[in-house]
Design an enzyme around this catalytic site. Sequence first.
Site: not given
Length: 386
Positions: A89, A153
Amino acid sequence: MNSATSTDNNRQLPRLTLDDTAVTLTEQLVDIASPSHNEAAIADVVEHALRNHFNGRDCSVEIHRFNNNVIARTNYGLPSRVILAGHLDTVPIADNVPSHRETATVEGQAEEQIWGCGSVDMKSGDAVFLHAFATLADGGLQRDVTLICYEGEEVASRFNGLGHIAEQHPEWLEGDVAILGEPSAARIEGGCQGSIRLRITAHGTRAHSARAWMGLNAMHVLSPVISRVAAYQPATIDIDGLKYREGLNIVHCESGVATNTIPDEAWMFVNFRFAPNRTVDEALAHMLEVLDLPEGVSYDIDDAVSGALPGLSVPAAQELIDATGEAPAPKFGWTDVARFSELGIPAVNFGPGDPALCHKRDEHCPVWMIERASQVILDYLGGAGR
């Protein structure tokens, strides 16, 4: 090879060819927008590329898909196992996808750069790891490898894919050392700082400012605590030769009702970044000692995460240091190395890109850093003489 897949084979996926260089893979990954909570598409592409690459090959590789996390593991019974972990991400897109290349003059030299969201944090690191796994997993490894490309994350910890894997598939996280592809300018950054954020709240009595004696100004109640934070002298802690500089700072402050009113509440966030030799409880105790909260002032823990010791003395970590040919540096900030540290697995940060460019609209990564990091990982996993 594990054959279960969540990818719809009838759907056209963006191109990701693992035979390409880590530089080209970086561009391809950046071109797949994947802000947090929207990792399904990039996880599909990564899973499909891995399965397609190893399909029909005579090798001991297993591939798993768990939510939007993709895990690939070799099983050759080699003397040690290295975990390569990188998050898929990014922060929200800021008109910086797709990628593009630019050439800039840096210290008098022409430098080719890849621009785009995630080029630093951390699709270039993902590309380095994917390229190394694809290159070496069917022959040439001197240690077994687990590759983890995970979701969530950049957002709250409860969304972190590594955390979900640790809870539900801890066997996938077994290893002797872990390497996080966090941007570190292609040099090792050991461990990470811990972090505590407290919400400090002062209470008073509201009154008209023309009759201030009838009230109690909550901001004035809070002001001695502000002064103590401002006067704090942070320590620099040496751990395994790495110097971690601590810091105590007010990062947000609010008060006020109206411009003619004595506020009855004032609050602030105070953030303590602490060296990894302290536990969270020790760091909290130190914070409260420094703040010395007076009567009428309370606190709540808004966030608290432990740091991670460098663990550089472990043979597998020392070999990586030797492969880079450079002295390691401390990691300022928190990364998922702390998750591995909690599992008893030494972990380091190693990836291309300048950490100062993370999350910026003009995020970009020098091509030479990607090439250097790629060569170091190839040499480390396969042996410099491969």
